[in-house]
Design a protein around this motif. Structure first.
Motif, mmCIF file in Angstrom:
data_model
loop_
_atom_site.group_PDB
_atom_site.id
_atom_site.type_symbol
_atom_site.label_atom_id
_atom_site.label_comp_id
_atom_site.label_asym_id
_atom_site.label_seq_id
_atom_site.Cartn_x
_atom_site.Cartn_y
_atom_site.Cartn_z
ATOM 1 N N PRO A 262 0.824 -1.222 0.000
ATOM 2 C CA PRO A 262 0.000 0.000 0.000
ATOM 3 C C PRO A 262 0.857 1.271 0.000
ATOM 4 N N PHE A 263 1.907 1.279 0.791
ATOM 5 C CA PHE A 263 2.781 2.459 0.858
ATOM 6 C C PHE A 263 3.437 2.731 -0.497
ATOM 7 N N GLU A 264 3.931 1.681 -1.152
ATOM 8 C CA GLU A 264 4.563 1.857 -2.463
ATOM 9 C C GLU A 264 3.549 2.323 -3.509
ATOM 10 N N ALA A 265 2.334 1.775 -3.442
ATOM 11 C CA ALA A 265 1.301 2.186 -4.404
ATOM 12 C C ALA A 265 0.997 3.674 -4.245
ATOM 13 N N LEU A 266 0.928 4.126 -3.012
ATOM 14 C CA LEU A 266 0.680 5.551 -2.761
ATOM 15 C C LEU A 266 1.828 6.407 -3.281
ATOM 16 N N LEU A 267 3.061 5.992 -2.980
ATOM 17 C CA LEU A 267 4.208 6.793 -3.417
ATOM 18 C C LEU A 267 4.288 6.847 -4.942
ATOM 19 N N ILE B 175 1.524 10.923 2.692
ATOM 20 C CA ILE B 175 1.327 12.358 2.448
ATOM 21 C C ILE B 175 2.466 13.163 3.086
ATOM 22 N N ALA B 176 2.938 12.720 4.234
ATOM 23 C CA ALA B 176 4.091 13.389 4.856
ATOM 24 C C ALA B 176 5.312 13.297 3.931
ATOM 25 N N VAL B 177 5.517 12.128 3.348
ATOM 26 C CA VAL B 177 6.631 11.941 2.402
ATOM 27 C C VAL B 177 6.448 12.868 1.198
ATOM 28 N N SER B 178 5.229 12.934 0.694
ATOM 29 C CA SER B 178 4.938 13.755 -0.476
ATOM 30 C C SER B 178 5.151 15.247 -0.193
ATOM 31 N N ARG B 179 4.758 15.678 0.996
ATOM 32 C CA ARG B 179 4.961 17.089 1.366
ATOM 33 C C ARG B 179 6.442 17.445 1.385
ATOM 34 N N ALA C 45 9.220 12.260 -8.680
ATOM 35 C CA ALA C 45 9.275 10.838 -8.317
ATOM 36 C C ALA C 45 10.599 10.499 -7.620
ATOM 37 N N ASP C 46 11.707 11.107 -8.099
ATOM 38 C CA ASP C 46 13.009 10.851 -7.459
ATOM 39 C C ASP C 46 13.042 11.421 -6.039
ATOM 40 N N LEU C 47 12.455 12.611 -5.885
ATOM 41 C CA LEU C 47 12.457 13.242 -4.562
ATOM 42 C C LEU C 47 11.585 12.451 -3.584
ATOM 43 N N ILE C 48 10.563 11.799 -4.094
ATOM 44 C CA ILE C 48 9.722 10.965 -3.226
ATOM 45 C C ILE C 48 10.504 9.729 -2.766
ATOM 46 N N VAL C 49 11.256 9.126 -3.660
ATOM 47 C CA VAL C 49 12.102 7.988 -3.275
ATOM 48 C C VAL C 49 13.102 8.431 -2.199
ATOM 49 N N GLN C 50 13.693 9.608 -2.421
ATOM 50 C CA GLN C 50 14.667 10.152 -1.452
ATOM 51 C C GLN C 50 14.013 10.380 -0.084
ATOM 52 N N ALA C 51 12.835 10.985 -0.086
ATOM 53 C CA ALA C 51 12.153 11.264 1.185
ATOM 54 C C ALA C 51 11.736 9.970 1.882
ATOM 55 N N ALA C 52 11.338 8.961 1.107
ATOM 56 C CA ALA C 52 10.967 7.679 1.721
ATOM 57 C C ALA C 52 12.187 7.041 2.384
ATOM 58 N N ASP C 53 13.355 7.184 1.755
ATOM 59 C CA ASP C 53 14.579 6.664 2.372
ATOM 60 C C ASP C 53 14.886 7.412 3.673
ATOM 61 N N GLU C 54 14.708 8.724 3.645
ATOM 62 C CA GLU C 54 14.916 9.517 4.863
ATOM 63 C C GLU C 54 13.960 9.079 5.964
ATOM 64 N N LEU C 55 12.718 8.799 5.555
ATOM 65 C CA LEU C 55 11.725 8.336 6.532
ATOM 66 C C LEU C 55 12.198 7.055 7.208
ATOM 67 N N PHE D 11 8.885 17.276 8.703
ATOM 68 C CA PHE D 11 8.675 15.939 8.139
ATOM 69 C C PHE D 11 8.506 14.912 9.259
ATOM 70 N N THR D 12 9.418 14.964 10.227
ATOM 71 C CA THR D 12 9.370 14.000 11.331
ATOM 72 C C THR D 12 8.084 14.179 12.143
ATOM 73 N N ILE D 13 7.671 15.413 12.309
ATOM 74 C CA ILE D 13 6.427 15.691 13.047
ATOM 75 C C ILE D 13 5.214 15.150 12.301
ATOM 76 N N ASP D 14 5.167 15.370 10.994
ATOM 77 C CA ASP D 14 4.046 14.839 10.215
ATOM 78 C C ASP D 14 3.928 13.322 10.401
ATOM 79 N N VAL D 15 5.077 12.655 10.389
ATOM 80 C CA VAL D 15 5.069 11.196 10.532
ATOM 81 C C VAL D 15 4.673 10.798 11.956
#
Lengths: 186, 186
Positions: free
Chosen positions: A78-83, A149-153, A168-178, B143-147
């Motif tokens: 589900p998370f990947e589908a959203l991203l 949505i937090a990742v997307s923001r 799309a690249d920035l979303i992958v980057q943010a997901a890694d940060e998450l 970002f961390t707060i949103d999560v």
């Protein structure tokens, strides 16, 4: 030139943004926006229910994201589908300079900032339905959407600041940060 | 008995909830709420700026969470510091049966649902400041707060439904679910 650049809806959006910037949101009327766009008030209401809505592009983003989740590979989590869906939002985004000005106007006007929050909540609700149709339990769906949505923001704010980056690249980057941010320290 | 059970603010909150349930939010006036609480309208405005605010307990939650983040062990990651603070929110929560009724009333009234979103955004803003004072860069803090808020929402909805659960435990559980939900499948 994207379709919206030349059509009535786009003219109304640009006229509204110009007026909100130059004289403020509160002091701008629907009649003024329509006149500046070379259209009638009646035309305005064909596209937007009220003045607050003119910077929010109707339900285009919501419909685009729901379709993206529904079309995503069934093998994705589900998370990947959203991203995946969120990473294509730039396909329907307005031009970057318009969006940057829009961010400033929204932040400066509480009525618009509220509408922004409500729009985001509506999108989250719509995405919950899309995930449920993929078999995700409602509570889990909502949780995963809040996180996505937090990742997307995070990704979108970088995308706005960097003309060379792909969303799309920035979303992958943010997901890694998450993943790093939530890793246990023990 | 918690302090709010017997004080004027608590009486106003309970009176407002009763009236919103029985006759609807729109049809309830501040004067009616004050009268039902055995107080004057003037007293109402000592506690709340308007009718929409009465179910949102002022800035108590925000102040509690900010203090929690500021007091958290400096060795904790920003995410852990937030979860630690969020896990103590039940110390200032209203009684569960009040909160369950409140959730239903807020969901049924768009004006209250909007205020709920705005309150949450205000809390996120305040927590951003608290994390920045721990040395976290603003974008990462937000970002961390949103999560963390997503984790807290998941945990709180379970806490409302389960009288035997401790909020802090449910937050740990939701954080574990988050780590699984965002794990790469490859």
């Amino acid at each position: 030139m994207p379709r919206w650049e030349s059509d009535a809806q786009g003219r109304l959006e640009r006229a509204a943004l110009d007026l909100f910037e130059s004289q403020g949101f509160e002091r701008t009327s629907v009649a003024q926006i329509a006149r500046a766009a070379g259209l009638t008030e009646r035309s305005f209401y064909r596209y937007f229910p009220d003045k607050r809505e003119v910077l929010f592009a109707g339900d285009e983003l919501e419909a685009h994201l729901v379709a993206g989740v529904e079309a995503a590979d069934p093998g994705l989590t589900p998370f990947e589908a959203l991203l995946t869906a969120l990473g294509t939002a730039d396909e329907i985004f307005r031009p970057r300079d318009f969006l940057l000005r829009r961010v400033a106007v929204v932040a400066a006007n509480p009525a618009l900032a509220e509408r922004d929050l409500i729009k985001l909540a509506d999108i989250a609700d719509a995405l919950t339905g899309a995930l449920e149709r993929r078999g995700v339990e409602p509570g889990e769906a909502r949780f995963t959407i809040d996180v996505a949505i937090a990742v997307s923001r995070r990704a979108t704010s970088r995308w706005l600041a960097d003309p060379d980056a792909a969303l799309a690249d920035l979303i992958v980057q943010a997901a890694d940060e998450l993943r790093r941010a939530v890793a246990p320290t023990r």
